[in-house]
Write a protein that holds these residues in place. Sequence first.
Motif, PDB file in Angstrom:
ATOM      1  N   SER A 198     -89.662  34.686  98.751  1.00 46.75           N
ATOM      2  CA  SER A 198     -91.190  34.729  97.960  1.00 46.75           C
ATOM      3  C   SER A 198     -90.725  36.144  96.863  1.00 46.75           C
ATOM      4  CB  SER A 198     -92.298  34.515  98.824  1.00 46.75           C
ATOM      5  OG  SER A 198     -92.639  35.248  99.791  1.00 46.75           O
ATOM      6  N   PHE A 199     -90.567  36.368  96.680  1.00 45.27           N
ATOM      7  CA  PHE A 199     -90.447  37.982  95.677  1.00 45.27           C
ATOM      8  C   PHE A 199     -88.860  37.989  94.812  1.00 45.27           C
ATOM      9  CE2 PHE A 199     -91.138  38.972 100.207  1.00 45.27           C
ATOM     10  CZ  PHE A 199     -91.757  40.041  99.908  1.00 45.27           C
ATOM     11  N   CYS A 200     -87.976  37.746  94.389  1.00 41.27           N
ATOM     12  CA  CYS A 200     -87.167  37.690  93.686  1.00 41.27           C
ATOM     13  C   CYS A 200     -86.085  35.705  93.860  1.00 41.27           C
ATOM     14  CB  CYS A 200     -85.990  38.425  93.546  1.00 41.27           C
ATOM     15  SG  CYS A 200     -86.672  40.431  92.374  1.00 41.27           S
ATOM     16  N   GLY A 201     -87.304  35.177  94.700  1.00 47.23           N
ATOM     17  CA  GLY A 201     -86.128  34.218  94.704  1.00 47.23           C
ATOM     18  C   GLY A 201     -84.857  33.978  95.439  1.00 47.23           C
ATOM     19  N   ASN A 202     -83.705  34.472  94.724  1.00 53.26           N
ATOM     20  CA  ASN A 202     -82.310  34.126  95.356  1.00 53.26           C
ATOM     21  C   ASN A 202     -81.742  34.755  94.179  1.00 53.26           C
ATOM     22  OD1 ASN A 202     -83.446  31.761  93.070  1.00 53.26           O
ATOM     23  ND2 ASN A 202     -81.232  32.060  92.257  1.00 53.26           N
ATOM     24  N   VAL A 203     -80.669  35.104  95.404  1.00 50.88           N
ATOM     25  CA  VAL A 203     -79.479  35.968  95.009  1.00 50.88           C
ATOM     26  C   VAL A 203     -78.554  35.384  93.956  1.00 50.88           C
ATOM     27  CG1 VAL A 203     -77.374  38.007  95.431  1.00 50.88           C
ATOM     28  CG2 VAL A 203     -79.407  37.903  96.692  1.00 50.88           C
ATOM     29  N   SER A 204     -77.789  34.211  94.489  1.00 52.44           N
ATOM     30  CA  SER A 204     -77.435  33.304  94.187  1.00 52.44           C
ATOM     31  C   SER A 204     -77.268  33.531  92.538  1.00 52.44           C
ATOM     32  CB  SER A 204     -77.093  31.593  94.091  1.00 52.44           C
ATOM     33  OG  SER A 204     -78.527  31.578  94.607  1.00 52.44           O
ATOM     34  N   GLY A 205     -76.515  33.722  91.141  1.00 51.53           N
ATOM     35  CA  GLY A 205     -76.670  33.537  90.227  1.00 51.53           C
ATOM     36  C   GLY A 205     -77.312  34.569  89.536  1.00 51.53           C
ATOM     37  N   ASN A 206     -77.906  35.761  89.909  1.00 52.78           N
ATOM     38  CA  ASN A 206     -77.752  36.900  90.133  1.00 52.78           C
ATOM     39  C   ASN A 206     -77.580  38.381  90.535  1.00 52.78           C
ATOM     40  OD1 ASN A 206     -81.031  36.305  88.403  1.00 52.78           O
ATOM     41  ND2 ASN A 206     -81.184  35.328  90.817  1.00 52.78           N
ATOM     42  N   ALA A 210     -75.272  40.855  89.648  1.00 54.21           N
ATOM     43  CA  ALA A 210     -75.080  41.715  89.351  1.00 54.21           C
ATOM     44  C   ALA A 210     -76.435  42.332  89.764  1.00 54.21           C
ATOM     45  CB  ALA A 210     -74.967  41.709  87.827  1.00 54.21           C
ATOM     46  N   ARG A 211     -77.377  42.239  90.132  1.00 54.82           N
ATOM     47  CA  ARG A 211     -78.156  43.301  90.520  1.00 54.82           C
ATOM     48  C   ARG A 211     -78.790  42.795  91.640  1.00 54.82           C
ATOM     49  NH1 ARG A 211     -82.240  46.148  87.632  1.00 54.82           N
ATOM     50  NH2 ARG A 211     -84.891  45.670  88.641  1.00 54.82           N
ATOM     51  N   CYS A 212     -79.032  41.759  92.580  1.00 51.45           N
ATOM     52  CA  CYS A 212     -79.098  41.770  93.930  1.00 51.45           C
ATOM     53  C   CYS A 212     -77.704  42.744  94.335  1.00 51.45           C
ATOM     54  CB  CYS A 212     -78.806  40.548  93.863  1.00 51.45           C
ATOM     55  SG  CYS A 212     -80.417  39.536  92.963  1.00 51.45           S
ATOM     56  N   THR A 213     -76.771  42.579  94.325  1.00 52.59           N
ATOM     57  CA  THR A 213     -75.334  42.821  95.083  1.00 52.59           C
ATOM     58  C   THR A 213     -75.673  44.828  94.684  1.00 52.59           C
ATOM     59  OG1 THR A 213     -73.687  42.266  93.417  1.00 52.59           O
ATOM     60  CG2 THR A 213     -74.601  40.705  95.514  1.00 52.59           C
ATOM     61  N   SER A 214     -76.490  45.186  93.934  1.00 54.02           N
ATOM     62  CA  SER A 214     -76.231  46.558  93.598  1.00 54.02           C
ATOM     63  C   SER A 214     -76.531  47.228  95.140  1.00 54.02           C
ATOM     64  CB  SER A 214     -77.415  46.927  92.500  1.00 54.02           C
ATOM     65  OG  SER A 214     -78.611  46.409  92.878  1.00 54.02           O
ATOM     66  N   CYS A 215     -77.117  46.560  96.604  1.00 55.16           N
ATOM     67  CA  CYS A 215     -77.848  46.748  96.878  1.00 55.16           C
ATOM     68  C   CYS A 215     -76.622  46.057  98.679  1.00 55.16           C
ATOM     69  CB  CYS A 215     -79.192  46.453  97.329  1.00 55.16           C
ATOM     70  SG  CYS A 215     -80.412  47.920  97.455  1.00 55.16           S
ATOM     71  N   HIS A 216     -75.663  46.122  98.014  1.00 56.26           N
ATOM     72  CA  HIS A 216     -74.781  45.235  98.895  1.00 56.26           C
ATOM     73  C   HIS A 216     -73.704  46.752  99.193  1.00 56.26           C
ATOM     74  CE1 HIS A 216     -70.951  43.877 100.393  1.00 56.26           C
ATOM     75  NE2 HIS A 216     -71.456  42.905 101.028  1.00 56.26           N
ATOM     76  N   THR A 217     -73.112  46.512 100.489  1.00 54.50           N
ATOM     77  CA  THR A 217     -72.937  48.036 101.614  1.00 54.50           C
ATOM     78  C   THR A 217     -71.693  48.031 100.871  1.00 54.50           C
ATOM     79  OG1 THR A 217     -72.158  49.356 102.911  1.00 54.50           O
ATOM     80  CG2 THR A 217     -71.895  46.596 103.665  1.00 54.50           C
ATOM     81  N   HIS A 273     -82.337  31.107  87.466  1.00 52.86           N
ATOM     82  CA  HIS A 273     -81.058  32.135  87.154  1.00 52.86           C
ATOM     83  C   HIS A 273     -82.489  33.609  86.394  1.00 52.86           C
ATOM     84  CE1 HIS A 273     -78.889  34.237  84.974  1.00 52.86           C
ATOM     85  NE2 HIS A 273     -78.744  33.735  83.511  1.00 52.86           N
ATOM     86  N   VAL A 274     -82.951  33.855  86.873  1.00 55.97           N
ATOM     87  CA  VAL A 274     -83.350  35.050  85.746  1.00 55.97           C
ATOM     88  C   VAL A 274     -82.919  36.754  85.501  1.00 55.97           C
ATOM     89  CG1 VAL A 274     -85.177  34.920  87.459  1.00 55.97           C
ATOM     90  CG2 VAL A 274     -84.018  36.623  88.010  1.00 55.97           C
ATOM     91  N   TYR A 275     -81.681  36.839  86.277  1.00 54.08           N
ATOM     92  CA  TYR A 275     -80.994  38.175  85.551  1.00 54.08           C
ATOM     93  C   TYR A 275     -80.222  38.180  84.645  1.00 54.08           C
ATOM     94  CZ  TYR A 275     -79.422  42.725  85.014  1.00 54.08           C
ATOM     95  OH  TYR A 275     -78.751  44.449  85.071  1.00 54.08           O
ATOM     96  N   GLY A 276     -79.669  38.977  83.757  1.00 51.97           N
ATOM     97  CA  GLY A 276     -78.922  38.738  83.210  1.00 51.97           C
ATOM     98  C   GLY A 276     -78.751  38.736  81.674  1.00 51.97           C
ATOM     99  N   ALA A 305     -81.062  33.295  81.458  1.00 47.79           N
ATOM    100  CA  ALA A 305     -80.958  34.044  82.088  1.00 47.79           C
ATOM    101  C   ALA A 305     -83.216  34.203  81.465  1.00 47.79           C
ATOM    102  CB  ALA A 305     -80.830  35.505  82.335  1.00 47.79           C
ATOM    103  N   PHE A 306     -84.176  33.971  82.645  1.00 46.97           N
ATOM    104  CA  PHE A 306     -85.535  34.088  82.011  1.00 46.97           C
ATOM    105  C   PHE A 306     -86.093  35.496  81.501  1.00 46.97           C
ATOM    106  CE2 PHE A 306     -90.378  34.027  83.071  1.00 46.97           C
ATOM    107  CZ  PHE A 306     -90.373  33.368  82.780  1.00 46.97           C
TER     108      PHE A 306
END
Length: 580
Positions: free
Chosen positions: A135-143, A145-152, A462-465, A471-472
């Motif tokens: 219920s925040f940014c929705g989903n990682v898939s399709g976004n 580059a933004r979301c996996t910036s916090c991947h280890t 799809h929000v980021y891009g 991209a929204f």
Amino acid sequence: MILPERLGRPVLRIGAALVALLLGVQPLAAQQAAAPTPATLAGGEASPAPAAPETGSGPGSAPESHSGSGSGSTADHSKFRSLKGPFASGPEVTRACLACHTEAGNQVMHSLHWTWKFDADRTGQTLGKRTLLNSFCGNVSGNEARCTSCHTGYGWTDVRQEPPSDPAAVDCLACHDRSGQYTKLDNAAGHPPLDPVPAGATTITGAKAVAVDLAKAAASVGRPGIENCGSCHFYGGGGDNVKHGDLSSALVQATVATDVHMSKDGAGLVCVDCHVSRSHQVSGSRYDVMAEAPHGLKPGQRRDVATCQSCHGDTPHAATPIGWQLNDHTDRVACQTCHIPEIARGGVATKTWWDWSTAGKLKDGKPYHDEDFIQSDGKALHTYLSTKGDFRWEENVTPHYAWFDGQVRYTTGDDKIDPSAPVEINKVTGSPDDPHSRIWPFKRMAGRQAYDTELNELVHTHVYGPATETAFWTNFDWAKSIEAAMAYLGEPYSGKFDFADTVMYWPATHMVAPADQALGCAECHARNGRMAGVEGTYIPAAVLQPAGKLGMLMVALALAGVLGHGLLRLLGRLRRKAHG
């Protein structure tokens, strides 16, 4: 008559509880001197607090290295030639690390931090950031580059595929840098900012991006500090304390009032003191919480799990009548319920409402924002963004309480929903009839997000891009955003959408207050107390009328009379024996 010992203690407990209810006693505050401190373990036995690990003064600071002289380590990484650089990328540093730590890469790549995937045996669901909706940014898939910036790791650009298979893609520095200047860009799939840093670039914490000195970071490596874990976990959902409510930058330099464990004036602990790891498998996942610790747990046992009982045992209160009664609560009430009276403490607010349906409004053809909330540290927070919609923020939030057996069942993209009622993104499981369940505190996150009106299923967006037409955040067109995301995943979509009310729950287990600030009896044992909405709870003071309370008082006095009479009989016998 003299009560047998096996009956005496229960009677004392009952009597103490009744008296406490009737008199409104606040047992923890009243017993502050006798109650366990963070350094006190089960049964009221005192134990020295762990030495405070070296940490920095906050994001961007330069804490001392744990690997240097005096840290307890047998290796000073600043003396290794292979770590002196120069390094052109994060993976180059990792290759140097793996030359000695040969198995570390493989260990990390089998961890939840790497896979973002968890098979929940008890619910049968496959969970993890890569697939779930929130219920925040929705989903990682399709976004990604933004979301996996916090991947280890470095370079995971498509979560439909497995993470990179090269061990050099593991980011050692994210957890082990102790120079205080290592960070990641917020849109580069896990890579750090290096010269030349793009104009306007920001990090995963929202700070202005500055080029990282990889050689300095590599030479500093050591045991993770609060700021290492916090650089990702504090900023989930797009900002400081947005997501969890009990994880914020306030913990880096926590006061005792904010968190008695992490404060340097308290226990001086860091995250990995509780979230211990074996072969880089870190304990304490929110997908598999140990709501019920093993009965009879002793201090020092089960250090592979992150529970309060791991240090404090399951009878942590002092051996007094009130303490016995409090210990009797531990089989039904989680420690966190009494000892985390509010979340979002320490001056950093948490987001409690996010309405995506209002996103996309423009002024003079351009996106805009409002900042109508000032948190107690003076920072202005956005209450509307054209890219994200409307928000509500709160500080010192009273948690939501529910029975919890440690498991959650998520609403996935192929689950049918009823949009006429709030959709639970993650349903907390547990029951008052289940001996393995406990009453737990949660952050309750509400909002509105998109769903397919024909299929009655939540949709991906799809929000980021910035470089895309769908991209929204750059085109403000929900129809294109949803269609692109669903096509990316190969999921069915009718082409028709609307917005449904949603709610999500986040178990609170940080921001533990000092003992004198823990909940007292009256805060739950009251007609409109904190447990009023919890199914299956019986709160005597909440339901008894004056006549009933008078009856309880009479019972308490009768018990006191029995105990007093028994004590006098015992003293009489002892006196007669003493005189032959």
